[in-house]
Write a protein that holds these residues in place. Structure first.
Motif, PDB file in Angstrom:
ATOM      1  N   LYS A  21     -60.813 -63.448   7.517  1.00  0.00           N
ATOM      2  CA  LYS A  21     -61.988 -64.327   7.676  1.00  0.00           C
ATOM      3  C   LYS A  21     -63.249 -63.645   7.131  1.00  0.00           C
ATOM      4  O   LYS A  21     -64.015 -64.248   6.393  1.00  0.00           O
ATOM      5  N   SER A  51     -59.638 -66.522  20.090  1.00  0.00           N
ATOM      6  CA  SER A  51     -60.434 -67.715  20.352  1.00  0.00           C
ATOM      7  C   SER A  51     -61.920 -67.455  20.131  1.00  0.00           C
ATOM      8  O   SER A  51     -62.618 -68.251  19.500  1.00  0.00           O
ATOM      9  N   ALA A  52     -62.409 -66.338  20.631  1.00  0.00           N
ATOM     10  CA  ALA A  52     -63.834 -66.008  20.508  1.00  0.00           C
ATOM     11  C   ALA A  52     -64.270 -65.919  19.046  1.00  0.00           C
ATOM     12  O   ALA A  52     -65.374 -66.327  18.700  1.00  0.00           O
ATOM     13  N   LYS A  54     -62.844 -67.571  16.654  1.00  0.00           N
ATOM     14  CA  LYS A  54     -62.492 -68.842  15.998  1.00  0.00           C
ATOM     15  C   LYS A  54     -61.484 -68.640  14.868  1.00  0.00           C
ATOM     16  O   LYS A  54     -61.647 -69.158  13.760  1.00  0.00           O
ATOM     17  N   ASP A  56     -58.872 -69.728  13.247  1.00  0.00           N
ATOM     18  CA  ASP A  56     -57.969 -70.848  12.961  1.00  0.00           C
ATOM     19  C   ASP A  56     -56.955 -70.492  11.875  1.00  0.00           C
ATOM     20  O   ASP A  56     -56.105 -71.309  11.520  1.00  0.00           O
ATOM     21  N   GLY A  88     -58.281 -70.853  25.074  1.00  0.00           N
ATOM     22  CA  GLY A  88     -58.945 -71.485  23.942  1.00  0.00           C
ATOM     23  C   GLY A  88     -58.093 -71.700  22.706  1.00  0.00           C
ATOM     24  O   GLY A  88     -58.628 -71.817  21.606  1.00  0.00           O
ATOM     25  N   TRP A  89     -56.787 -71.786  22.878  1.00  0.00           N
ATOM     26  CA  TRP A  89     -55.879 -71.983  21.746  1.00  0.00           C
ATOM     27  C   TRP A  89     -55.364 -73.418  21.726  1.00  0.00           C
ATOM     28  O   TRP A  89     -55.198 -74.037  22.778  1.00  0.00           O
ATOM     29  N   ASP A  90     -55.086 -73.923  20.523  1.00  0.00           N
ATOM     30  CA  ASP A  90     -54.329 -75.159  20.356  1.00  0.00           C
ATOM     31  C   ASP A  90     -52.868 -74.816  20.610  1.00  0.00           C
ATOM     32  O   ASP A  90     -52.405 -73.754  20.151  1.00  0.00           O
ATOM     33  N   ASN A 113     -59.243 -76.325  12.854  1.00  0.00           N
ATOM     34  CA  ASN A 113     -60.180 -76.865  13.844  1.00  0.00           C
ATOM     35  C   ASN A 113     -60.909 -75.751  14.590  1.00  0.00           C
ATOM     36  O   ASN A 113     -61.284 -75.916  15.735  1.00  0.00           O
ATOM     37  N   GLN A 114     -61.074 -74.615  13.936  1.00  0.00           N
ATOM     38  CA  GLN A 114     -61.865 -73.508  14.455  1.00  0.00           C
ATOM     39  C   GLN A 114     -61.249 -72.758  15.630  1.00  0.00           C
ATOM     40  O   GLN A 114     -61.926 -71.963  16.262  1.00  0.00           O
ATOM     41  N   ILE A 115     -59.968 -73.016  15.950  1.00  0.00           N
ATOM     42  CA  ILE A 115     -59.317 -72.237  17.018  1.00  0.00           C
ATOM     43  C   ILE A 115     -57.900 -71.848  16.587  1.00  0.00           C
ATOM     44  O   ILE A 115     -57.277 -72.536  15.774  1.00  0.00           O
ATOM     45  N   LYS A 117     -53.764 -71.123  16.887  1.00  0.00           N
ATOM     46  CA  LYS A 117     -52.660 -71.975  17.324  1.00  0.00           C
ATOM     47  C   LYS A 117     -51.574 -71.139  17.992  1.00  0.00           C
ATOM     48  O   LYS A 117     -51.302 -70.014  17.564  1.00  0.00           O
TER      49      LYS A 117
END
Length: 160
Positions: A21, A51-52, A54, A56, A88-90, A113-115, A117
């Protein structure tokens, strides 16, 4: 890398995903961890970090088969999907022995979606081979020479 029950796998994956990232790379990072591994606190610290930040571009494949190296799971990890969501995960839960479901889940994991999986794979080691399914410590399956013919017959019976 192999982290196993030490709980290091997700932490390393978070670091790699974050580096991608920060460097502007579109690469995705996949990590396979087990239900034995999620008993470790460092796994949940890494989940919180994923999660913090993001991430994805990060996908955790969580193999839930109810066993660890020495036998049954020591600590109850259920409800595992709700725990990942709480961090905070999908999350999607699938039959991890069903290749069509695995392919669908990996396709789902490409959504942005910014999180991160998590794919919870409900698996049975040795699935489809009664000789292997019946083993008590299925994580350490070593097929002995005298078992090969039996296993070949089991596979042939499935394809008949």
């Amino acid at each position: 890398m192999t982290g196993g029950s030490l709980g290091q796998g997700l932490g390393v994956a978070v670091g790699i995903a974050l580096a991608h990232k920060l460097d502007g790379r579109s690469a995705r990072v996949f990590v396979e961890i087990s239900d034995g591994e999620v008993q470790e606190g460092s796994t949940w610290e890494a989940a919180m970090s994923g999660s913090a930040f993001k991430l994805d571009n990060l996908v955790a494949l969580v193999d839930c088969n109810g066993i660890q190296a020495d036998g049954a799971i020591v600590m109850d990890i259920e409800p595992i999907a709700q725990k990942w969501r709480a961090f905070g995960w999908d999350v999607v839960e699938i039959d991890g022995n069903d290749m069509a479901q695995i392919i669908d889940a990996l396709s789902w994991a490409r959504t942005v979606n910014q999180i991160p999986k998590a794919v919870i794979l409900r698996t049975k080691p040795g699935k489809g081979l009664p000789t292997l399914e019946a083993r008590e410590k299925a994580h350490f399956i070593r097929v002995e020479q005298n078992e090969w013919d039996l296993l070949v017959r089991e596979l042939e019976d499935q394809n008949a």
